[in-house]
Design an enzyme around this catalytic site. Structure first.
Site, short mmCIF file in Angstrom:
data_model
loop_
_atom_site.label_atom_id
_atom_site.label_comp_id
_atom_site.label_asym_id
_atom_site.label_seq_id
_atom_site.Cartn_x
_atom_site.Cartn_y
_atom_site.Cartn_z
CE1 TYR A 66 -4.39 -1.04 -0.13
CE2 TYR A 66 -3.46 -2.88 1.11
CZ TYR A 66 -4.49 -2.32 0.35
OH TYR A 66 -5.60 -3.07 0.05
CD GLN A 101 -16.29 0.26 -8.00
OE1 GLN A 101 -16.15 -0.92 -7.72
NE2 GLN A 101 -16.53 0.66 -9.23
CB VAL A 103 -8.50 4.16 -2.30
CG1 VAL A 103 -9.63 3.21 -1.93
CG2 VAL A 103 -7.36 3.40 -2.99
CG HIS A 119 -14.13 0.53 -2.47
ND1 HIS A 119 -13.91 -0.12 -3.67
CD2 HIS A 119 -15.36 0.14 -2.07
CE1 HIS A 119 -14.98 -0.86 -3.97
NE2 HIS A 119 -15.87 -0.70 -3.03
CB CYS A 148 0.08 1.71 19.82
SG CYS A 148 -0.01 2.37 21.51
CB SER A 190 -14.23 -5.04 -14.01
OG SER A 190 -14.05 -5.05 -12.61
N PRO A 212 -13.19 0.79 -22.44
CG PRO A 212 -10.87 0.75 -22.16
CD PRO A 212 -12.14 1.24 -21.53
CB ALA A 229 -11.99 7.85 -18.08
N1 APR Z 1 -10.89 4.37 -19.34
C1 APR Z 1 -11.99 3.70 -18.92
N2 APR Z 1 -11.95 2.41 -18.48
C2 APR Z 1 -10.76 1.80 -18.49
C3 APR Z 1 -9.58 2.43 -18.92
C4 APR Z 1 -9.67 3.78 -19.37
N3 APR Z 1 -8.60 4.45 -19.78
N4 APR Z 1 -8.55 1.54 -18.79
C5 APR Z 1 -9.08 0.41 -18.28
N5 APR Z 1 -10.40 0.56 -18.10
C6 APR Z 1 -11.37 -0.38 -17.53
C7 APR Z 1 -11.05 -1.84 -17.72
O1 APR Z 1 -11.49 -2.30 -19.00
C8 APR Z 1 -11.84 -2.48 -16.58
O2 APR Z 1 -13.18 -2.74 -16.96
O3 APR Z 1 -11.36 -0.20 -16.14
C9 APR Z 1 -11.85 -1.38 -15.50
C10 APR Z 1 -11.01 -1.68 -14.30
O4 APR Z 1 -11.57 -2.75 -13.61
P1 APR Z 1 -10.98 -3.23 -12.21
O5 APR Z 1 -9.49 -3.32 -12.32
O6 APR Z 1 -11.72 -4.46 -11.83
O7 APR Z 1 -11.31 -2.04 -11.20
P2 APR Z 1 -12.63 -1.71 -10.39
O8 APR Z 1 -13.83 -2.08 -11.17
O9 APR Z 1 -12.50 -0.31 -9.93
O10 APR Z 1 -12.49 -2.66 -9.14
C11 APR Z 1 -13.44 -2.53 -8.11
O11 APR Z 1 -12.25 -3.96 -6.62
O12 APR Z 1 -10.12 -4.40 -6.20
C12 APR Z 1 -11.24 -3.89 -5.66
O13 APR Z 1 -11.55 -2.20 -4.08
C13 APR Z 1 -10.98 -2.45 -5.33
O14 APR Z 1 -12.22 -0.50 -5.91
C14 APR Z 1 -11.73 -1.72 -6.41
C15 APR Z 1 -12.83 -2.68 -6.76
#
Ligand code: APR
Length: 239
Positions: A66, A101, A103, A119, A148, A190, A212, A229
């Protein structure tokens, strides 16, 4: 349904929710979680890092992972997508709520107000176990993780791990915003992690997925816009 059509929906909508995930920050240089090539979990399994059990078993490894992410995030900047969202909010006060979502704090750094960070925030810390009087009286001593000096309670990142409850006030506010909106833009997620993904299924407003790749929420969408985005949000949100 193309971007121009969705731009018309944006103009019509009285209340908009932007639900963002890791892809929102990809073009800032923050790796996503689940993308095959670049995702952090290509190297690490989530169960090894993002649970209380993992932290208790291997606190130094999880803390350092982290800490690395935190340092990396401190060095990147909000992208054109974050900026377009913040600029829209400034032009149209009260019309667009950001539910994220992420952080990484990039929406906030771009100038978005009232961000509902479901999150948590990686820049903040909290005690692993309920703090005792000693924890509050003495600053934590440095270490991996800091602890601590009296009772050994550990500091942990103030993020929501798998199996943990989301912050109640943020989740309730996000649910209320989802229930009240005419339009939800689901950007860069996702759609596999609940309850966040459930917001897109709960709304009665139109749902637009910006991504995408295909997502688990495409079936709930009125429009799926293949794109990024930073590429699409400035167009969708321009007046
Ligand atoms: N613009 C838009 N979307 C994009 C881009 C971009 N430039 N690049 C990648 N992506 C998309 C991917 O295709 C995918 O669908 O972003 C998504 C990322 O998915 P994850 O990695 O699963 O992230 P997320 O959905 O935020 O995960 C949810 O899971 O790991 C935990 O707490 C963590 O907040 C997180 C949560």
């Amino acid at each position: 349904m193309n971007a121009d059509h969705v731009r018309g929906w944006v103009r019509e909508a009285r209340r908009i929710v932007l639900l963002s995930g890791a892809g929102m920050s990809a073009e800032s240089g923050v790796p996503t979680f689940r993308d095959a090539q670049a995702g952090m979990w290509a190297k690490f399994r989530p169960e090894e890092l993002a649970t209380e059990q993992a932290f208790r078993a291997r606190p130094a490894m999880v803390w350092d992972w982290y800490a690395l992410r935190r340092e990396m995030i401190a060095q990147v900047e909000p992208n054109a997508g974050h900026r377009a969202v913040a600029a829209f909010q400034q032009r149209h006060p009260g019309r667009l709520a950001v539910v994220t979502q992420n952080v990484d704090g990039l929406h906030q750094r771009a100038g978005s107000a009232g961000v509902l960070a479901l999150h948590g925030n990686i820049a903040q810390e909290k005690w692993l176990d309920a703090p005792r009087a000693c924890c509050a009286q003495h600053p934590p001593v440095d270490g991996h993780p800091p602890r601590c000096a009296v009772c050994g309670n550990l500091c942990r990142p103030a993020v929501v791990w798998f199996g943990e409850m989301l912050p109640q006030a943020e989740l309730e506010a996000a649910e209320a915003a989802a229930a009240a909106c005419d339009l939800m833009l689901v950007v860069g997620t996702s759609g596999v992690v609940y309850p966040a993904a459930g917001l897109a299924r709960a709304t009665r407003g139109r749902v637009v997925v910006v991504n995408p790749e295909s997502t688990e929420l495409d079936d709930a969408a009125d429009a799926v816009l293949p794109g990024t985005a930073a590429g699409l949000l400035p167009r969708l949100l321009e007046d």
